[in-house]
Design a protein around this motif. Structure first.
Motif, PDB file in Angstrom:
ATOM      1  N   PHE A  87       0.850  -1.182   0.000  1.00  0.00           N
ATOM      2  CA  PHE A  87       0.000   0.000   0.000  1.00  0.00           C
ATOM      3  C   PHE A  87       0.886   1.232   0.000  1.00  0.00           C
ATOM      4  N   LYS A  88       0.548   2.177  -0.867  1.00  0.00           N
ATOM      5  CA  LYS A  88       1.281   3.440  -0.935  1.00  0.00           C
ATOM      6  C   LYS A  88       0.342   4.563  -0.510  1.00  0.00           C
ATOM      7  N   PHE A  89       0.708   5.246   0.565  1.00  0.00           N
ATOM      8  CA  PHE A  89      -0.024   6.401   1.070  1.00  0.00           C
ATOM      9  C   PHE A  89       0.690   7.653   0.577  1.00  0.00           C
ATOM     10  N   GLU A  90      -0.017   8.499  -0.133  1.00  0.00           N
ATOM     11  CA  GLU A  90       0.527   9.815  -0.456  1.00  0.00           C
ATOM     12  C   GLU A  90       0.489  10.644   0.833  1.00  0.00           C
ATOM     13  N   PRO A  91       1.278  11.717   0.933  1.00  0.00           N
ATOM     14  CA  PRO A  91       1.238  12.532   2.144  1.00  0.00           C
ATOM     15  C   PRO A  91      -0.198  12.967   2.476  1.00  0.00           C
ATOM     16  N   GLY A  92      -0.601  12.729   3.727  1.00  0.00           N
ATOM     17  CA  GLY A  92      -1.932  13.104   4.195  1.00  0.00           C
ATOM     18  C   GLY A  92      -3.018  12.069   3.927  1.00  0.00           C
ATOM     19  N   ALA A  93      -2.721  10.982   3.213  1.00  0.00           N
ATOM     20  CA  ALA A  93      -3.736   9.965   2.904  1.00  0.00           C
ATOM     21  C   ALA A  93      -4.159   9.232   4.174  1.00  0.00           C
ATOM     22  N   LYS A  94      -5.414   8.775   4.159  1.00  0.00           N
ATOM     23  CA  LYS A  94      -5.990   8.157   5.348  1.00  0.00           C
ATOM     24  C   LYS A  94      -6.936   7.031   4.964  1.00  0.00           C
ATOM     25  N   ILE A  95      -6.878   5.934   5.733  1.00  0.00           N
ATOM     26  CA  ILE A  95      -7.882   4.874   5.639  1.00  0.00           C
ATOM     27  C   ILE A  95      -8.876   5.149   6.753  1.00  0.00           C
ATOM     28  N   PRO A  96     -10.173   5.244   6.433  1.00  0.00           N
ATOM     29  CA  PRO A  96     -11.153   5.593   7.462  1.00  0.00           C
ATOM     30  C   PRO A  96     -11.302   4.518   8.543  1.00  0.00           C
ATOM     31  N   PHE A  97     -11.980   4.899   9.598  1.00  0.00           N
ATOM     32  CA  PHE A  97     -12.207   4.047  10.763  1.00  0.00           C
ATOM     33  C   PHE A  97     -12.807   2.716  10.330  1.00  0.00           C
ATOM     34  N   HIS A  98     -12.182   1.621  10.778  1.00  0.00           N
ATOM     35  CA  HIS A  98     -12.629   0.285  10.373  1.00  0.00           C
ATOM     36  C   HIS A  98     -12.235  -0.747  11.422  1.00  0.00           C
ATOM     37  N   GLU A  99     -12.813  -1.927  11.270  1.00  0.00           N
ATOM     38  CA  GLU A  99     -12.533  -3.051  12.166  1.00  0.00           C
ATOM     39  C   GLU A  99     -12.025  -4.236  11.347  1.00  0.00           C
ATOM     40  N   HIS A 100     -11.028  -4.928  11.888  1.00  0.00           N
ATOM     41  CA  HIS A 100     -10.484  -6.118  11.232  1.00  0.00           C
ATOM     42  C   HIS A 100     -11.176  -7.372  11.739  1.00  0.00           C
ATOM     43  N   VAL A 101     -11.537  -8.280  10.831  1.00  0.00           N
ATOM     44  CA  VAL A 101     -12.204  -9.526  11.210  1.00  0.00           C
ATOM     45  C   VAL A 101     -11.198 -10.560  11.715  1.00  0.00           C
ATOM     46  N   ALA A 102      -9.935 -10.369  11.418  1.00  0.00           N
ATOM     47  CA  ALA A 102      -8.859 -11.265  11.861  1.00  0.00           C
ATOM     48  C   ALA A 102      -7.593 -10.423  11.968  1.00  0.00           C
ATOM     49  N   ILE A 103      -6.510 -11.045  12.346  1.00  0.00           N
ATOM     50  CA  ILE A 103      -5.252 -10.322  12.538  1.00  0.00           C
ATOM     51  C   ILE A 103      -4.875  -9.516  11.290  1.00  0.00           C
ATOM     52  N   GLU A 104      -4.313  -8.344  11.523  1.00  0.00           N
ATOM     53  CA  GLU A 104      -3.732  -7.517  10.458  1.00  0.00           C
ATOM     54  C   GLU A 104      -2.262  -7.346  10.802  1.00  0.00           C
ATOM     55  N   GLN A 105      -1.394  -7.527   9.809  1.00  0.00           N
ATOM     56  CA  GLN A 105       0.039  -7.383  10.011  1.00  0.00           C
ATOM     57  C   GLN A 105       0.579  -6.367   9.003  1.00  0.00           C
ATOM     58  N   THR A 106       1.389  -5.427   9.473  1.00  0.00           N
ATOM     59  CA  THR A 106       1.920  -4.394   8.589  1.00  0.00           C
ATOM     60  C   THR A 106       3.391  -4.150   8.875  1.00  0.00           C
ATOM     61  N   TYR A 107       4.188  -4.179   7.816  1.00  0.00           N
ATOM     62  CA  TYR A 107       5.605  -3.834   7.890  1.00  0.00           C
ATOM     63  C   TYR A 107       5.792  -2.540   7.106  1.00  0.00           C
ATOM     64  N   VAL A 108       6.396  -1.535   7.727  1.00  0.00           N
ATOM     65  CA  VAL A 108       6.596  -0.240   7.085  1.00  0.00           C
ATOM     66  C   VAL A 108       7.926  -0.267   6.325  1.00  0.00           C
ATOM     67  N   ILE A 109       7.833  -0.109   5.012  1.00  0.00           N
ATOM     68  CA  ILE A 109       9.016  -0.156   4.144  1.00  0.00           C
ATOM     69  C   ILE A 109       9.674   1.220   4.060  1.00  0.00           C
ATOM     70  N   GLU A 110       8.863   2.249   3.890  1.00  0.00           N
ATOM     71  CA  GLU A 110       9.394   3.619   3.878  1.00  0.00           C
ATOM     72  C   GLU A 110       8.347   4.556   4.437  1.00  0.00           C
ATOM     73  N   GLY A 111       8.802   5.673   5.018  1.00  0.00           N
ATOM     74  CA  GLY A 111       7.889   6.649   5.610  1.00  0.00           C
ATOM     75  C   GLY A 111       7.391   6.188   6.974  1.00  0.00           C
ATOM     76  N   SER A 112       6.188   6.647   7.339  1.00  0.00           N
ATOM     77  CA  SER A 112       5.603   6.256   8.618  1.00  0.00           C
ATOM     78  C   SER A 112       4.088   6.189   8.509  1.00  0.00           C
ATOM     79  N   LEU A 113       3.513   5.317   9.332  1.00  0.00           N
ATOM     80  CA  LEU A 113       2.074   5.085   9.370  1.00  0.00           C
ATOM     81  C   LEU A 113       1.612   5.270  10.805  1.00  0.00           C
ATOM     82  N   THR A 114       0.525   6.019  10.983  1.00  0.00           N
ATOM     83  CA  THR A 114       0.054   6.391  12.316  1.00  0.00           C
ATOM     84  C   THR A 114      -1.385   5.964  12.521  1.00  0.00           C
ATOM     85  N   ASP A 115      -1.704   5.574  13.756  1.00  0.00           N
ATOM     86  CA  ASP A 115      -3.092   5.428  14.185  1.00  0.00           C
ATOM     87  C   ASP A 115      -3.185   6.006  15.595  1.00  0.00           C
ATOM     88  N   HIS A 116      -4.348   5.893  16.227  1.00  0.00           N
ATOM     89  CA  HIS A 116      -4.548   6.523  17.532  1.00  0.00           C
ATOM     90  C   HIS A 116      -3.682   5.913  18.632  1.00  0.00           C
TER      91      HIS A 116
END
Length: 135
Positions: free
Chosen positions: A55-84
């Motif tokens: 997944f590529k996020f442009e600066p300021g891009a956002k995925i809206p509030f959601h719930e995962h039905v099972a485990i979600e795993q994320t490795y950050v390759i470049e930049g940074s990803l934020t949640d609450h």
């Protein structure tokens, strides 16, 4: 339907137990329904809901509030990803258990490798939506 990498015609002729080699750099980025967020689907399994994608996020891009039905795993390759709950930077790994609810955004842009099971449950202004992509 078996797991597949969408739009890789050469894979269709392979034996079901053959390895699938994917030239990720040659794959185009596909826009998602969320502004500034595009992806490359590396593998998906319609039967189990498994999705592995870049997944590529442009600066300021956002995925809206959601719930995962099972485990979600994320490795950050470049930049940074934020949640609450915090920020994952390049080289960091974050995973969320089933039932986790969050939104995610990137102030300066990022590329992440994510593995999850769909559908995700999105809580949008127009009401709840099941799914994670254009479908």
């Amino acid at each position: 339907m078996a797991p597949n990498t969408p739009n890789i015609a050469a894979h269709e002729a392979l034996d079901p137990l053959s390895s699938r080699f994917v030239s990720v750099q040659d794959m185009p980025w596909t826009e998602t329904q969320y502004p500034g967020l595009s992806m490359k689907t590396l593998v998906m399994d319609p039967e189990t809901g498994l999705v592995t994608g870049l997944f590529k996020f442009e600066p300021g891009a956002k995925i809206p509030f959601h719930e995962h039905v099972a485990i979600e795993q994320t490795y950050v390759i470049e930049g940074s990803l934020t949640d609450h709950e915090g920020t994952a930077k390049a080289g960091d790994f974050v995973w969320r258990p089933a039932g986790n609810q969050h939104e995610a955004w990137s102030e300066d842009g990022c590329v992440v490798l994510s593995i999850f099971l769909k559908p995700n449950k999105f809580f949008l202004d127009e009401g709840e939506k099941i799914g994670w992509d254009k479908d």
